[in-house]
Structure formats: C-alpha cells, structure tokens
Design a protein around this motif. Structure first.
Motif, PDB file in Angstrom:
ATOM      1  N   GLY A 101      12.303   1.126  11.165  1.00 28.62           N
ATOM      2  CA  GLY A 101      12.828  -0.218  10.967  1.00 28.62           C
ATOM      3  C   GLY A 101      12.029  -1.078  10.026  1.00 28.62           C
ATOM      4  O   GLY A 101      12.526  -2.074   9.511  1.00 28.62           O
ATOM      5  N   ALA A 102      10.772  -0.730   9.800  1.00 30.56           N
ATOM      6  CA  ALA A 102       9.927  -1.599   8.953  1.00 30.56           C
ATOM      7  C   ALA A 102       8.972  -0.750   8.128  1.00 30.56           C
ATOM      8  O   ALA A 102       7.853  -0.499   8.529  1.00 30.56           O
ATOM      9  CB  ALA A 102       9.139  -2.579   9.825  1.00 30.56           C
ATOM     10  N   ALA A 103       9.441  -0.278   7.004  1.00 31.28           N
ATOM     11  CA  ALA A 103       8.587   0.501   6.114  1.00 31.28           C
ATOM     12  C   ALA A 103       7.561  -0.423   5.447  1.00 31.28           C
ATOM     13  O   ALA A 103       7.887  -1.541   5.067  1.00 31.28           O
ATOM     14  CB  ALA A 103       9.429   1.191   5.043  1.00 31.28           C
ATOM     15  N   PRO A 104       6.318   0.032   5.313  1.00 31.92           N
ATOM     16  CA  PRO A 104       5.293  -0.830   4.738  1.00 31.92           C
ATOM     17  C   PRO A 104       5.512  -1.043   3.254  1.00 31.92           C
ATOM     18  O   PRO A 104       5.964  -0.153   2.540  1.00 31.92           O
ATOM     19  CB  PRO A 104       4.000  -0.038   5.001  1.00 31.92           C
ATOM     20  CG  PRO A 104       4.438   1.380   5.054  1.00 31.92           C
ATOM     21  CD  PRO A 104       5.810   1.362   5.652  1.00 31.92           C
ATOM     22  N   ARG A 105       5.176  -2.218   2.769  1.00 34.57           N
ATOM     23  CA  ARG A 105       5.315  -2.521   1.359  1.00 34.57           C
ATOM     24  C   ARG A 105       4.043  -3.196   0.861  1.00 34.57           C
ATOM     25  O   ARG A 105       3.350  -3.862   1.606  1.00 34.57           O
ATOM     26  CB  ARG A 105       6.511  -3.450   1.123  1.00 34.57           C
ATOM     27  CG  ARG A 105       7.858  -2.829   1.499  1.00 34.57           C
ATOM     28  CD  ARG A 105       8.993  -3.802   1.256  1.00 34.57           C
ATOM     29  NE  ARG A 105      10.276  -3.227   1.636  1.00 34.57           N
ATOM     30  CZ  ARG A 105      11.433  -3.883   1.572  1.00 34.57           C
ATOM     31  NH1 ARG A 105      11.459  -5.137   1.133  1.00 34.57           N
ATOM     32  NH2 ARG A 105      12.552  -3.289   1.926  1.00 34.57           N
ATOM     33  N   GLY A 106       3.808  -3.031  -0.423  1.00 29.67           N
ATOM     34  CA  GLY A 106       2.743  -3.768  -1.080  1.00 29.67           C
ATOM     35  C   GLY A 106       1.408  -3.636  -0.395  1.00 29.67           C
ATOM     36  O   GLY A 106       0.847  -2.556  -0.255  1.00 29.67           O
ATOM     37  N   GLY A 107       0.891  -4.786   0.054  1.00 28.99           N
ATOM     38  CA  GLY A 107      -0.440  -4.838   0.630  1.00 28.99           C
ATOM     39  C   GLY A 107      -0.582  -3.982   1.866  1.00 28.99           C
ATOM     40  O   GLY A 107      -1.632  -3.366   2.092  1.00 28.99           O
ATOM     41  N   THR A 108       0.454  -3.908   2.702  1.00 30.09           N
ATOM     42  CA  THR A 108       0.372  -3.107   3.921  1.00 30.09           C
ATOM     43  C   THR A 108       0.242  -1.633   3.584  1.00 30.09           C
ATOM     44  O   THR A 108      -0.507  -0.896   4.239  1.00 30.09           O
ATOM     45  CB  THR A 108       1.613  -3.341   4.796  1.00 30.09           C
ATOM     46  OG1 THR A 108       1.721  -4.728   5.088  1.00 30.09           O
ATOM     47  CG2 THR A 108       1.507  -2.564   6.092  1.00 30.09           C
ATOM     48  N   LEU A 109       0.957  -1.177   2.578  1.00 33.20           N
ATOM     49  CA  LEU A 109       0.863   0.227   2.173  1.00 33.20           C
ATOM     50  C   LEU A 109      -0.555   0.553   1.713  1.00 33.20           C
ATOM     51  O   LEU A 109      -1.066   1.653   1.961  1.00 33.20           O
ATOM     52  CB  LEU A 109       1.866   0.513   1.063  1.00 33.20           C
ATOM     53  CG  LEU A 109       1.934   1.963   0.566  1.00 33.20           C
ATOM     54  CD1 LEU A 109       2.257   2.902   1.725  1.00 33.20           C
ATOM     55  CD2 LEU A 109       2.948   2.101  -0.544  1.00 33.20           C
ATOM     56  N   ARG A 110      -1.211  -0.393   1.062  1.00 32.60           N
ATOM     57  CA  ARG A 110      -2.586  -0.154   0.624  1.00 32.60           C
ATOM     58  C   ARG A 110      -3.550  -0.103   1.810  1.00 32.60           C
ATOM     59  O   ARG A 110      -4.534   0.636   1.786  1.00 32.60           O
ATOM     60  CB  ARG A 110      -2.997  -1.232  -0.376  1.00 32.60           C
ATOM     61  CG  ARG A 110      -2.219  -1.116  -1.692  1.00 32.60           C
ATOM     62  CD  ARG A 110      -2.519  -2.240  -2.658  1.00 32.60           C
ATOM     63  NE  ARG A 110      -1.756  -2.060  -3.901  1.00 32.60           N
ATOM     64  CZ  ARG A 110      -1.777  -2.896  -4.920  1.00 32.60           C
ATOM     65  NH1 ARG A 110      -2.545  -3.991  -4.862  1.00 32.60           N
ATOM     66  NH2 ARG A 110      -1.052  -2.659  -5.998  1.00 32.60           N
ATOM     67  N   VAL A 111      -3.258  -0.881   2.847  1.00 31.92           N
ATOM     68  CA  VAL A 111      -4.050  -0.770   4.071  1.00 31.92           C
ATOM     69  C   VAL A 111      -3.865   0.615   4.684  1.00 31.92           C
ATOM     70  O   VAL A 111      -4.828   1.235   5.157  1.00 31.92           O
ATOM     71  CB  VAL A 111      -3.643  -1.866   5.084  1.00 31.92           C
ATOM     72  CG1 VAL A 111      -4.358  -1.657   6.415  1.00 31.92           C
ATOM     73  CG2 VAL A 111      -3.968  -3.249   4.532  1.00 31.92           C
ATOM     74  N   VAL A 112      -2.632   1.111   4.669  1.00 32.13           N
ATOM     75  CA  VAL A 112      -2.361   2.457   5.175  1.00 32.13           C
ATOM     76  C   VAL A 112      -3.192   3.489   4.427  1.00 32.13           C
ATOM     77  O   VAL A 112      -3.825   4.365   5.030  1.00 32.13           O
ATOM     78  CB  VAL A 112      -0.856   2.783   5.059  1.00 32.13           C
ATOM     79  CG1 VAL A 112      -0.603   4.262   5.360  1.00 32.13           C
ATOM     80  CG2 VAL A 112      -0.040   1.919   5.995  1.00 32.13           C
ATOM     81  N   VAL A 113      -3.207   3.383   3.111  1.00 35.85           N
ATOM     82  CA  VAL A 113      -3.958   4.345   2.297  1.00 35.85           C
ATOM     83  C   VAL A 113      -5.446   4.289   2.642  1.00 35.85           C
ATOM     84  O   VAL A 113      -6.094   5.317   2.884  1.00 35.85           O
ATOM     85  CB  VAL A 113      -3.744   4.061   0.796  1.00 35.85           C
ATOM     86  CG1 VAL A 113      -4.660   4.943  -0.051  1.00 35.85           C
ATOM     87  CG2 VAL A 113      -2.288   4.305   0.413  1.00 35.85           C
ATOM     88  N   GLY A 114      -6.004   3.082   2.686  1.00 32.90           N
ATOM     89  CA  GLY A 114      -7.425   2.957   2.980  1.00 32.90           C
ATOM     90  C   GLY A 114      -7.776   3.416   4.381  1.00 32.90           C
ATOM     91  O   GLY A 114      -8.782   4.114   4.594  1.00 32.90           O
ATOM     92  N   ALA A 115      -6.943   3.027   5.377  1.00 29.43           N
ATOM     93  CA  ALA A 115      -7.238   3.333   6.780  1.00 29.43           C
ATOM     94  C   ALA A 115      -6.912   4.764   7.152  1.00 29.43           C
ATOM     95  O   ALA A 115      -7.226   5.204   8.258  1.00 29.43           O
ATOM     96  CB  ALA A 115      -6.459   2.378   7.692  1.00 29.43           C
ATOM     97  N   LEU A 116      -6.267   5.508   6.249  1.00 29.02           N
ATOM     98  CA  LEU A 116      -5.960   6.908   6.511  1.00 29.02           C
ATOM     99  C   LEU A 116      -6.851   7.843   5.694  1.00 29.02           C
ATOM    100  O   LEU A 116      -7.444   8.777   6.241  1.00 29.02           O
ATOM    101  CB  LEU A 116      -4.493   7.191   6.189  1.00 29.02           C
ATOM    102  CG  LEU A 116      -4.022   8.643   6.367  1.00 29.02           C
ATOM    103  CD1 LEU A 116      -4.187   9.083   7.822  1.00 29.02           C
ATOM    104  CD2 LEU A 116      -2.567   8.802   5.922  1.00 29.02           C
TER     105      LEU A 116
END
Length: 432
Positions: free
Chosen positions: A103-118
């Motif tokens: 329901g809520a795919a990450p965009r922009g800044g959130t996607l970059r948090v995903v990359v860093g935190a993974l």
C-alpha cells in the motif's frame, strides 16, 4: 506429532503440560511487568525472562531440577505448542507486512533510508561472518555451506522489528512524526527484502544442486498454497462466510496456516516460511472482512509466544554459554549497533532529513526484538546457524532493542535543552 499423539489419553502428562504452560504464562506476565517498570516494550520483558528462565533454573538448582520440571515428553509437547504459536503469530505479522508494503511503496528520501539501513548492516554481517572464519571459531561456524552461513548472518544483522518499533512509537505518540513515518516505511520494506534473502539462505543451505532443486520445489509448493489461499479467500462464499461466522473463519485460517507450515517443514524447508506465505497471501484492504479473523489468529499466537522464548532458552542458551566467546558476543553487539545506526543515519541525511530527524531514524531502525528471534530460529532449524552464533545474535538483538527507549529519551532531552536555550537567548535579546 508423535508426542502429541502419545499425549492423548495420558491424564498425568496432560496435567503436567497444562501446569508447565501456566507457569510459562506467569513468567511472561512477570516479564511484562518488569519491562513496564523499566520503561521498556513489554515484549522485551517477555523475551528476556523467557529466555533466561531455563538457564536460571539450572544455575540455581541444577540440571536435574529442570529435567524434573520439563521432562523430555512434556518438553516435546511444549515445543510443539511453541511452534504452533510462532506460526499463528507470523500469520498476522506477515499479513501486516504484505499489506503495508503493497500500500505504501517508499519514495525519494525514504528509499534512501532503506538503502542505507539495509546495505550497511549487510556489510557488517559479512564482517561478523568473516571474523568467525578468521578466528577459526568452529563452535560458531558449524558445518553449513559457506554461502548459506555468510548470507544468514548478514540477513540477521539487517532485520528491524516492525511490531516493536510501532509499539514504541505508539507509546510515545510519535507515529505521525517524520522520523516515525520514515522509519516504519523503511523497516517494512527492509523486512520484506529480508524474508526473500532468508529464503535464499535456507535454499543455499542444502549444499548441493539436488538440495537447491528440492528447496525450489518446496517453495513452489508453498507459493501454490499461498495462491490458493489468496484466490480462495477472495471468493464471495468465503467473504460472506467470514462476515457471518468470524470465529469459524479464524479457526479455518489458523488450521490452514498450520497445515501449510507443517507441509513446508516436511518438504525440508522451515515452517516459518509456510506461515509467512499464508499471511502475505491473505487479502487486505479496508473492505476486506479477514482483518478480524487474522487478528484473532495472531492474538492466539502471541499468547503462546512465551513458550517459544522458554524453549529457545532451554535448547540454545543452556548449551551455548560455554562455547560462545566474548569476542563473538562483543563483535555482534558493536557491529549490530554500528551497522543499523550509521547506515540509517547516512541514508536519512542522503534523503534530505535534518540531523535531529536522522538521529531518531537511526535509533528506531536499531530495534529488532521478536522479528530477529524468528529469523534466528529459521536459521537454527535449517542447520545454518549454531547455538553459539544464535546466542551472540540474540544478545545483539536484545541489547539494540533495549537501547531504543533510553536513546530516544536522551535525544528528547538534548532537543529540549537546545529549545530552552534558544528561547532564553531570544527573550534576552528582545529585552535588550
């Protein structure tokens, strides 16, 4: 299943199992009360007290006392109950994870948090696995194929516990804040990716082409079961039946999850993956009638979860303390904190978040808790992780989760001092 079959008609053993479960639930209540006193999430109290209950009995009264309290036939039944509880709990967790990620795919800044935190935690996981190999720690290394071992350790370092984080944010009234929303969205995506990598690690653990093909067949079977569940629950008959008889629907849903989980285990995969597939297959949405049934199944699983903690403590901790080196324990905690903290902070700053928000995101993403234990159980049951390795990662998970609340308090106090100081300066300037 043999233990469960032999239990039928054995009144003394039934009474013993019932008493043992009652004591386990009382231990869980005490753990929750202790956690509230220490201003920690209640699940942390359940986990810590449950894990330490078996080793504590041995330390205080000796191994014979534990064997008398939980003889092998009773312990086997408690283990079955704990596995059933874990499967039922995972149905609700996987359902929420699947619905939220869809329901809520990450965009922009959130996607970059995903990359860093993974990515950074995966790298620290590789570093921890490399340390085990370099130190020739056979007790921690085990005999699993190297790719499976390395990937499983890396995945274990990258997990973030969405339920525990959501509870912490709700208790603090921070769910709607930028840091809370970003951290939750990123954690949902990371855990979804983590399950895929976990599945890959278990498949690699077979160690041969035939084993991998067997795992693929098992996964294909699980996928077909998940599709059958998804399309079956979307039919008008199923929807109307759920609305008219929600309790019956919950029973059937729980039985289906247990059946698929047992089938997956029989095919050589972990039952956890079967439960996760069923949970993610359940249709979601505001108009879906299955939310109540899923909630009932998950609540029952959560009620039985303390048995899982006790069984894990008895099977893993009691035999692993002597074989786990302090170097491994310390390295797991340090790398666990650094990987999530640094990776999440850098990802948040890369995504344009202010320093204060980035620091909060970094603290929140270090929350692990029950989700980590589930992943470790999958690795242990698949023969990829050893007892000492699981113990080190459990200590890491509990330490990083317990740090979340105090670190958030520290950040709040620091921000409050800065705000107060800025207000005082502004007031003094206006007076002049």
């Amino acid at each position: 299943m043999e233990s469960l079959g032999s239990l039928i008609g054995d009144a003394p053993r039934i009474a013993h199992v019932t008493l043992a479960l009652a004591v386990i639930l009382l231990i869980a209540l005490a753990g929750r009360a202790l956690a509230r006193t220490l201003r920690q999430p209640e699940v942390i109290g359940e986990i810590v007290v449950g894990l330490l209950s078996g080793p504590a009995v041995i330390a205080l009264f000796g191994r014979p006392a534990l064997d008398a309290a939980l003889p092998a036939p009773v312990f086997d039944v408690i283990k079955l109950v704990s596995q059933a509880g874990l499967v039922l709990f995972l149905v609700g967790l996987a359902h929420k994870l699947g619905a939220a990620s869809a329901g809520a795919a990450p965009r922009g800044g959130t996607l970059r948090v995903v990359v860093g935190a993974l990515v950074v935690p995966l790298l620290t996981g590789l570093a921890l696995a490399g340390l085990v190999l370099a130190s020739d720690d056979d007790a921690a290394r085990g005999s699993a194929p190297l790719p499976a071992f390395v990937l499983m350790v890396a995945v274990s370092m990258s997990i973030t516990a969405v339920p525990v984080m959501a509870r912490i944010l709700a208790d603090r009234g921070r769910t709607g804040t930028p840091a809370g929303q970003t951290a939750l969205a990123a954690a949902i995506v990371i855990d979804a990716v983590g399950w895929l990598l976990l599945t890959l690690a278990i498949s690699l653990g077979k160690g041969s082409l035939d084993g991998v093909l067997h795992s693929l067949r098992a996964l294909a079977f699980g996928g077909l079961c998940a599709l059958a569940v998804r399309y079956g629950l979307r039919t008008r008959i199923a929807r109307n039946g759920c609305v008219r008889a929600p309790r019956t629907a919950a029973v059937l849903l729980g039985a289906t999850a247990l059946a698929v989980a047992l089938a997956m285990e029989h095919l050589g995969m972990t039952a956890i993956l079967g439960a996760a597939l069923v949970g993610m297959a359940i249709p979601g949405g505001e108009d879906a009638p299955w939310e109540r049934a899923v909630s009932s199944v998950s609540r029952l699983g959560a009620a039985l979860a303390p048995a899982f903690f006790v069984v894990t403590g008895v099977t893993v901790l009691t035999g692993s303390f002597a074989d786990t080196s302090w170097l491994l324990l310390t390295s797991a905690v340090v790398l666990g904190c650094a990987g999530k903290g640094i990776g999440s902070y850098l990802g948040a700053r890369w995504g344009g978040r202010p320093r204060g928000t980035a620091r909060r995101i970094a603290v929140l993403m270090n929350t692990r808790g029950l989700t980590e234990l589930i992943a470790l159980q999958a690795g242990l049951s698949a023969g990829i992780l050893t007892g000492p390795m699981v113990l080190a990662l459990i200590v890491m998970a509990l330490t990083t989760t317990a740090m979340t609340g105090p670190l958030l308090n520290l950040l709040d106090r620091g921000e409050s001092r800065l705000t107060t100081g800025a207000f005082a300066v502004a007031t003094e300037s206006s007076v002049r």
